[in-house]
Motif scaffolding. Structure first.
Motif, short mmCIF file in Angstrom:
data_model
loop_
_atom_site.label_atom_id
_atom_site.label_comp_id
_atom_site.label_asym_id
_atom_site.label_seq_id
_atom_site.Cartn_x
_atom_site.Cartn_y
_atom_site.Cartn_z
N SER A 61 0.63 -1.86 0.25
CA SER A 61 0.24 -0.10 0.35
C SER A 61 0.64 1.37 -0.22
N TYR B 292 -2.18 3.62 2.75
CA TYR B 292 -2.26 2.80 3.89
C TYR B 292 -2.06 2.19 5.31
N SER C 103 -3.90 -0.21 6.41
CA SER C 103 -4.76 -1.06 6.63
C SER C 103 -4.78 -2.35 7.01
N ASP D 291 -7.20 -0.98 0.26
CA ASP D 291 -6.47 -0.51 0.47
C ASP D 291 -5.30 -0.57 -0.07
#
Length: 123
Positions: free
Chosen positions: A99, A102, A104, A109
């Motif tokens: 990513s 993010y 996440s 994401d």
């Protein structure tokens, strides 16, 4: 563009250990947050763990906390998933993901994904 290639999957007995590797292309590996996800037969993709750009912080799903460890070696463009005390319910295809923005637990994401590596835990 980033290419990710997982390796290290295989068949292991319950209680055993396995280390997965994810090798990334390019010189910008350290700019990406990295995550591990898995998908078991007949189930949705599930978050496993994540690691910050520098590797200074990690986070794990409750189901693997205390058993799995994520690490990264930015000089080698590689992220690892050390899996200990494996259980049959850990059986899944394991994916690494990158990513740009993010830190996440949500797959949407993540921008880039590997092809996956099969982990099978027998009882």
């Amino acid at each position: 563009q980033v290419q990710l290639v997982e390796s290290g999957g295989g068949l292991v007995q319950a209680g055993g250990s396995l280390r997965l590797s994810c090798a990334a292309s390019g010189p910008s590996f350290s700019s990406y947050i990295m995550g591990w996800f898995r998908q078991a037969p007949g189930k949705d993709r599930e978050f496993v763990g994540k690691i910050t750009r520098s590797g200074s912080s990690t986070s794990y799903a409750d189901s693997v906390k205390g058993r799995f460890t994520i690490s990264r070696d930015n000089a080698k463009n590689t992220v690892y998933l050390q899996m200990n005390s494996l259980k049959p319910e850990d059986t899944a295809v394991y994916y690494c993901a990158a990513s740009a923005n993010y830190y996440s637990t949500t797959g949407a994401d993540y921008d880039y994904w590997g092809q996956g590596t099969q982990v099978t835990v027998s009882s």
